[in-house]
Design a protein around this motif. Structure first.
Motif, short mmCIF file in Angstrom:
data_model
loop_
_atom_site.label_atom_id
_atom_site.label_comp_id
_atom_site.label_asym_id
_atom_site.label_seq_id
_atom_site.Cartn_x
_atom_site.Cartn_y
_atom_site.Cartn_z
N SER A 22 37.27 57.86 43.89
CA SER A 22 36.72 56.94 44.05
C SER A 22 35.37 56.78 43.82
CB SER A 22 36.33 57.73 45.16
OG SER A 22 35.01 56.17 46.50
N GLY A 23 34.75 55.74 43.04
CA GLY A 23 33.37 55.43 42.47
C GLY A 23 33.65 55.39 41.07
N LYS A 24 35.57 55.32 40.94
CA LYS A 24 35.72 55.05 39.25
C LYS A 24 35.90 53.20 38.91
CE LYS A 24 37.49 59.85 38.44
NZ LYS A 24 36.06 60.07 37.51
N THR A 25 35.63 53.06 37.62
CA THR A 25 36.21 51.58 37.43
C THR A 25 37.08 51.71 36.11
OG1 THR A 25 34.40 50.44 37.83
CG2 THR A 25 35.79 49.25 36.43
N VAL A 26 38.41 51.15 36.62
CA VAL A 26 39.05 51.30 35.90
C VAL A 26 40.00 50.04 35.35
CG1 VAL A 26 41.98 52.51 36.13
CG2 VAL A 26 40.06 53.48 37.00
N LEU A 27 40.50 49.82 34.06
CA LEU A 27 41.25 48.61 33.44
C LEU A 27 42.24 48.43 33.26
CD1 LEU A 27 41.75 46.09 31.77
CD2 LEU A 27 41.03 47.64 29.72
N VAL A 28 43.65 48.24 33.72
CA VAL A 28 45.13 48.26 33.80
C VAL A 28 45.93 46.81 33.16
CG1 VAL A 28 47.61 48.94 35.31
CG2 VAL A 28 44.89 49.78 35.56
N ASN A 46 31.57 48.84 32.24
CA ASN A 46 31.80 49.99 32.08
C ASN A 46 33.04 50.59 32.51
OD1 ASN A 46 29.50 49.41 29.90
ND2 ASN A 46 28.55 51.38 30.06
N LEU A 47 33.77 51.06 31.87
CA LEU A 47 34.85 51.90 32.63
C LEU A 47 35.26 53.61 31.85
CD1 LEU A 47 37.13 49.75 30.60
CD2 LEU A 47 36.62 48.84 33.17
N ASP A 48 35.58 54.01 33.33
CA ASP A 48 35.60 55.16 33.75
C ASP A 48 37.11 55.54 33.03
OD1 ASP A 48 33.26 56.01 35.21
OD2 ASP A 48 33.90 54.41 36.70
N GLY A 49 38.59 54.95 33.04
CA GLY A 49 39.62 54.91 32.59
C GLY A 49 40.13 53.62 32.34
N VAL A 50 41.72 53.71 31.51
CA VAL A 50 41.57 52.61 30.56
C VAL A 50 43.72 53.03 30.76
CG1 VAL A 50 42.95 51.35 29.23
CG2 VAL A 50 40.03 52.04 29.03
N VAL A 51 44.20 52.33 31.64
CA VAL A 51 45.59 52.44 31.82
C VAL A 51 45.99 51.71 30.66
CG1 VAL A 51 48.12 53.39 32.48
CG2 VAL A 51 45.73 53.94 34.12
N PHE A 52 47.01 51.76 29.22
CA PHE A 52 47.89 50.77 28.81
C PHE A 52 48.76 50.89 28.94
CE2 PHE A 52 43.67 52.99 26.11
CZ PHE A 52 43.19 51.73 25.12
N SER A 53 49.38 49.94 29.58
CA SER A 53 51.36 49.79 30.17
C SER A 53 51.83 48.67 29.85
CB SER A 53 51.56 49.79 32.02
OG SER A 53 50.41 48.80 31.86
N ALA A 54 50.75 47.81 29.43
CA ALA A 54 51.83 46.49 28.71
C ALA A 54 52.94 47.11 27.44
CB ALA A 54 50.86 45.62 27.77
N GLY A 55 53.72 46.16 27.76
CA GLY A 55 55.00 47.46 27.24
C GLY A 55 56.43 46.05 26.67
N LYS A 56 57.02 45.80 25.28
CA LYS A 56 57.81 45.18 25.33
C LYS A 56 59.27 46.10 25.32
CE LYS A 56 58.90 40.97 22.96
NZ LYS A 56 58.38 40.39 22.01
N SER A 57 60.74 45.66 25.59
CA SER A 57 61.37 46.06 24.88
C SER A 57 62.32 45.28 24.25
CB SER A 57 62.08 46.85 26.22
OG SER A 57 63.86 47.39 26.09
N LEU A 58 63.53 46.39 23.57
CA LEU A 58 64.27 46.10 22.21
C LEU A 58 65.50 46.10 22.68
CD1 LEU A 58 64.58 43.14 20.57
CD2 LEU A 58 63.78 45.32 19.02
N LEU A 59 66.74 45.88 22.69
CA LEU A 59 68.13 46.59 22.29
C LEU A 59 68.54 46.01 21.71
CD1 LEU A 59 69.68 48.90 24.23
CD2 LEU A 59 70.38 47.18 25.26
N GLY A 112 40.65 54.85 45.78
CA GLY A 112 39.64 54.29 45.38
C GLY A 112 39.02 53.30 44.39
N ALA A 113 39.65 53.75 43.82
CA ALA A 113 39.23 53.03 42.57
C ALA A 113 38.62 51.72 42.46
CB ALA A 113 40.28 53.21 40.97
N THR A 114 37.76 51.18 41.45
CA THR A 114 37.51 49.90 41.27
C THR A 114 38.47 49.01 40.09
OG1 THR A 114 35.32 49.63 42.44
CG2 THR A 114 35.71 47.39 40.95
N VAL A 115 39.22 48.32 40.16
CA VAL A 115 39.93 48.05 39.19
C VAL A 115 40.32 46.37 38.91
CG1 VAL A 115 43.01 48.07 38.57
CG2 VAL A 115 41.58 49.36 40.65
N ILE A 116 40.49 46.10 37.72
CA ILE A 116 40.66 45.47 36.60
C ILE A 116 42.49 44.89 35.74
CG2 ILE A 116 39.43 43.91 35.18
CD1 ILE A 116 37.06 45.74 35.43
N LEU A 117 42.46 44.12 36.08
CA LEU A 117 43.62 44.48 35.66
C LEU A 117 43.99 42.89 34.45
CD1 LEU A 117 44.62 43.15 39.34
CD2 LEU A 117 44.56 45.10 38.33
#
Length: 248
Positions: free
Chosen positions: A8-14, A80-93, A33-38
């Motif tokens: 709550s009260g945090k702004t997070v980029l995903v 301004n951000l309180d958190g970032v989750v770096f979840s973009a990814g690419k697989s290769l087999l 409770g976060a405010t999220v920017i996608l």
């Protein structure tokens, strides 16, 4: 009610919020409770993620993070951000003997270069609040759990996990925490794109002591933990989330 895991009260980029772990993380952060920017490249799927999120104030910004101009434009638009989750990814087999330079560049640009440069840009543009938490989605494939045909994917995630330690050290003076999550196989589109047969999947599942693959929301909940104030004295770590795979 006291809850050390509240956002709550945090702004997070995903990043990578249009599918898989990124989508699940955005939804869980909103629940907490976060405010999220996608952000991601596909507007239709970002809208679908946004439609599943609770609370108000969330929004998305289209960006291809392998394009530095688009990355800079994203950062210019961010609060301004309180958190970032770096979840973009690419697989290769792909076996080593048939790898191309294009394969290597494509995987590393998404899994390593983009999060590194985004971190740099967020720091340089002063978009990270004091005591912000940065969470990087890596993999047990980059943490000693090797498998055939995953050399480039695993190497990119290994590089990312290593970067997290350096970033944690350099940003500690600003009280910015940097941690990685290293999941085992997760039931996402990345898994489906690996073209494994049903028999191969079952044999692989049998290697997990908990006898199943992980779920995107389980990784998302670990991300919430690392974003929360409950982990204010935790930085430079690589949190394994693998159903016991690496101890089997």
């Amino acid at each position: 009610m006291y809850n050390p895991f509240s956002l709550s009260g945090k702004t997070v980029l995903v990043t990578g919020a249009s599918s898989g772990i990124g989508r699940a993380t955005a939804i869980e952060c909103a629940k907490m409770g976060a405010t999220v920017i996608l952000t991601a490249r596909n507007e239709e799927r970002l809208q679908a993620t946004l439609a599943e999120m609770s609370g108000e104030g969330h929004r998305y910004i289209l960006a291809d993070l392998t394009d530095e101009a688009q990355m800079q434009a994203l950062c210019n638009e961010l609060p301004n951000l309180d958190g970032v989750v770096f979840s973009a990814g690419k697989s290769l087999l792909k076996p080593i003997q048939v790898l191309s330079e294009k394969d290597i560049t494509s995987v590393f640009s998404t899994n390593y270069t983009a999060p590194v440069l985004l971190t740099k840009t967020l720091v340089k543009t002063r978009k990270l609040n004091k005591e912000a938490s940065l969470v990087y989605i890596a993999s047990i494939s980059g943490n000693g759990n090797t498998a055939p045909a995953l050399a480039i994917y695993g190497s990119s995630k290994s590089s990312l996990t290593s970067f997290v330690q350096y970033a944690a050290l350099e940003l500690a003076g600003r009280q910015i925490r940097c941690n990685a999550i290293c999941p085992g196989r997760i039931e996402t589109g990345l898994l489906q794109n690996q073209s494994m047969s049903a028999e191969e999947i079952q044999k692989d599942i049998d290697k997990y002591p908990l006898r199943r693959y992980g779920k995107p929301e389980e990784v998302a909940q670990a991300a919430v933990y690392l974003l929360s104030d409950a982990t204010q004295w935790m930085t430079g770590t690589a949190l394994k989330l693998d159903g016991g795979r690496t101890i089997a």
